[in-house]
Design a protein around this motif. Sequence first.
Motif, PDB file in Angstrom:
ATOM      1  N   ALA A 159       0.681  -1.082   0.028  1.00  0.00           N
ATOM      2  CA  ALA A 159       0.076   0.033  -0.125  1.00  0.00           C
ATOM      3  C   ALA A 159       0.922   1.136  -0.097  1.00  0.00           C
ATOM      4  O   ALA A 159       2.076   1.169   0.283  1.00  0.00           O
ATOM      5  CB  ALA A 159      -0.851  -0.083   1.306  1.00  0.00           C
ATOM      6  N   PRO A 160       0.258   2.317  -0.403  1.00  0.00           N
ATOM      7  CA  PRO A 160       0.991   3.678  -0.398  1.00  0.00           C
ATOM      8  C   PRO A 160       1.494   3.926   1.245  1.00  0.00           C
ATOM      9  O   PRO A 160       0.663   4.044   1.809  1.00  0.00           O
ATOM     10  CB  PRO A 160       0.330   4.538  -0.962  1.00  0.00           C
ATOM     11  CG  PRO A 160      -1.208   3.909  -0.838  1.00  0.00           C
ATOM     12  CD  PRO A 160      -1.070   2.683  -0.784  1.00  0.00           C
ATOM     13  N   LEU A 183      -2.625   1.972   5.262  1.00  0.00           N
ATOM     14  CA  LEU A 183      -1.958   0.607   5.909  1.00  0.00           C
ATOM     15  C   LEU A 183      -3.053   0.574   7.194  1.00  0.00           C
ATOM     16  O   LEU A 183      -3.220  -0.820   7.590  1.00  0.00           O
ATOM     17  CB  LEU A 183      -0.604   0.841   6.171  1.00  0.00           C
ATOM     18  CG  LEU A 183       0.499   0.555   5.095  1.00  0.00           C
ATOM     19  CD1 LEU A 183       1.594   1.016   5.472  1.00  0.00           C
ATOM     20  CD2 LEU A 183       0.485  -0.950   4.865  1.00  0.00           C
ATOM     21  N   ARG A 184      -3.300   1.422   7.966  1.00  0.00           N
ATOM     22  CA  ARG A 184      -3.979   1.346   8.956  1.00  0.00           C
ATOM     23  C   ARG A 184      -5.447   0.764   8.703  1.00  0.00           C
ATOM     24  O   ARG A 184      -6.074  -0.286   9.443  1.00  0.00           O
ATOM     25  CB  ARG A 184      -4.308   2.602   9.993  1.00  0.00           C
ATOM     26  CG  ARG A 184      -3.297   3.209  10.342  1.00  0.00           C
ATOM     27  CD  ARG A 184      -3.685   4.513  11.462  1.00  0.00           C
ATOM     28  NE  ARG A 184      -2.472   5.054  12.178  1.00  0.00           N
ATOM     29  CZ  ARG A 184      -1.795   5.951  11.808  1.00  0.00           C
ATOM     30  NH1 ARG A 184      -2.146   6.557  10.580  1.00  0.00           N
ATOM     31  NH2 ARG A 184      -0.770   6.458  12.336  1.00  0.00           N
ATOM     32  N   ALA A 227      -4.827  -3.000   8.083  1.00  0.00           N
ATOM     33  CA  ALA A 227      -4.835  -3.698   9.438  1.00  0.00           C
ATOM     34  C   ALA A 227      -5.874  -3.869   9.810  1.00  0.00           C
ATOM     35  O   ALA A 227      -6.431  -4.931  10.310  1.00  0.00           O
ATOM     36  CB  ALA A 227      -3.881  -2.724  10.195  1.00  0.00           C
ATOM     37  N   ALA A 228      -6.948  -2.651   9.800  1.00  0.00           N
ATOM     38  CA  ALA A 228      -8.341  -3.002  10.574  1.00  0.00           C
ATOM     39  C   ALA A 228      -9.346  -3.889   9.757  1.00  0.00           C
ATOM     40  O   ALA A 228      -9.891  -4.465  10.484  1.00  0.00           O
ATOM     41  CB  ALA A 228      -9.123  -1.488  10.358  1.00  0.00           C
ATOM     42  N   GLY A 229      -9.058  -4.130   8.573  1.00  0.00           N
ATOM     43  CA  GLY A 229      -9.709  -5.097   7.845  1.00  0.00           C
ATOM     44  C   GLY A 229      -9.407  -6.450   8.053  1.00  0.00           C
ATOM     45  O   GLY A 229     -10.033  -7.556   7.870  1.00  0.00           O
ATOM     46  N   VAL A 266       2.866  -6.823   4.905  1.00  0.00           N
ATOM     47  CA  VAL A 266       2.826  -5.392   4.129  1.00  0.00           C
ATOM     48  C   VAL A 266       4.278  -4.642   3.976  1.00  0.00           C
ATOM     49  O   VAL A 266       5.148  -4.937   5.065  1.00  0.00           O
ATOM     50  CB  VAL A 266       1.820  -4.326   4.810  1.00  0.00           C
ATOM     51  CG1 VAL A 266       0.421  -4.970   4.965  1.00  0.00           C
ATOM     52  CG2 VAL A 266       2.278  -4.105   6.403  1.00  0.00           C
ATOM     53  N   GLU A 267       4.521  -3.924   3.235  1.00  0.00           N
ATOM     54  CA  GLU A 267       5.573  -2.980   2.979  1.00  0.00           C
ATOM     55  C   GLU A 267       5.505  -1.802   3.988  1.00  0.00           C
ATOM     56  O   GLU A 267       4.304  -1.169   3.913  1.00  0.00           O
ATOM     57  CB  GLU A 267       6.046  -3.201   1.991  1.00  0.00           C
ATOM     58  CG  GLU A 267       7.345  -2.175   1.392  1.00  0.00           C
ATOM     59  CD  GLU A 267       7.905  -2.171   0.058  1.00  0.00           C
ATOM     60  OE1 GLU A 267       7.986  -1.027  -0.508  1.00  0.00           O
ATOM     61  OE2 GLU A 267       7.928  -3.168  -0.661  1.00  0.00           O
ATOM     62  N   THR A 268       6.513  -1.372   4.492  1.00  0.00           N
ATOM     63  CA  THR A 268       6.434   0.033   4.972  1.00  0.00           C
ATOM     64  C   THR A 268       7.829   0.427   4.984  1.00  0.00           C
ATOM     65  O   THR A 268       8.892   0.033   4.472  1.00  0.00           O
ATOM     66  CB  THR A 268       5.828  -0.030   6.265  1.00  0.00           C
ATOM     67  OG1 THR A 268       5.694   1.492   6.889  1.00  0.00           O
ATOM     68  CG2 THR A 268       6.851  -0.726   7.530  1.00  0.00           C
ATOM     69  N   SER A 269       8.270   1.751   5.767  1.00  0.00           N
ATOM     70  CA  SER A 269       9.437   2.339   5.947  1.00  0.00           C
ATOM     71  C   SER A 269      10.079   1.763   7.468  1.00  0.00           C
ATOM     72  O   SER A 269       9.201   1.511   8.226  1.00  0.00           O
ATOM     73  CB  SER A 269       9.408   3.662   5.878  1.00  0.00           C
ATOM     74  OG  SER A 269       8.966   4.533   6.942  1.00  0.00           O
TER      75      SER A 269
END
Length: 265
Positions: free
Chosen positions: A169-170, A203-204, A207-209, A222-225
Amino acid sequence: MTVSFRPDRPALVQRLRAAGCVYAEDEADLLIAAADSPRALADLADRRVAGLPLEHLLGWAEFCGERIAVDPGVFVPRARTALLVDAAVAVTGPAAAVVDLCCGSGATTVALARRLAPRWLAAADVDPAAVACARRNLAPLGVPVFHGDLYEPLPARWRGSLDLVVANAPYVPTAAVALMPPEARLHEASVALDGGADGLAVLRRVAAGAARWLAPGGHLVVETSEAQAGALCAALAATGLIPTVTRDDDRDATAVTARRPGRPG
């Protein structure tokens, strides 16, 4: 493709390097291979120097050993996202039910199809251009691509039965989008880049779903920094998932895996 003319490779390399292309030699070889005439090569070089992404000019990107079609305007798969694939494969058993959200070109979905043996696999994206591109890439694999926002377009009967959900996700904070390289911020859809004020808005929601869509024992990856991983883990834990962080400094990549408690099945 066999080139029937003699391009001036050194001059092309010098021009690309002057334009800021870090891998000028490799790019020159790819542009030469894609051109069938001096005019075609000059046009490709002009557009690359003007800032168009190399992958949009070629019509494809390499990802996890696969050649992925990439249409103009569609998010170009990054090499760092291979960590997301590795992390997903590491936690997923055989015959898994898998969904790739924010699939973009479908690159991650293709890689998962090659490395896993899912009993079924699907992808989804909110951007119509990305959906069209992903459908071209995934049609040979028989993988459906849904158009819609995150979990919304998925069949309701899948709720609570997914073994693996992945999402690139962005996650770029809105204020930082303007600082991205021009080839990204000017030529890729903003919906694939802009993650809201702190970069975690989408991303929240993923996560919520996840707790509702994952089967007991299923995983979200997921990808993140690296800087965002702590806050994202807190958001995942608040939904009842159990998060862990995987970091790869060589790829400058961070993936977060979150497990829904309970036993599979």
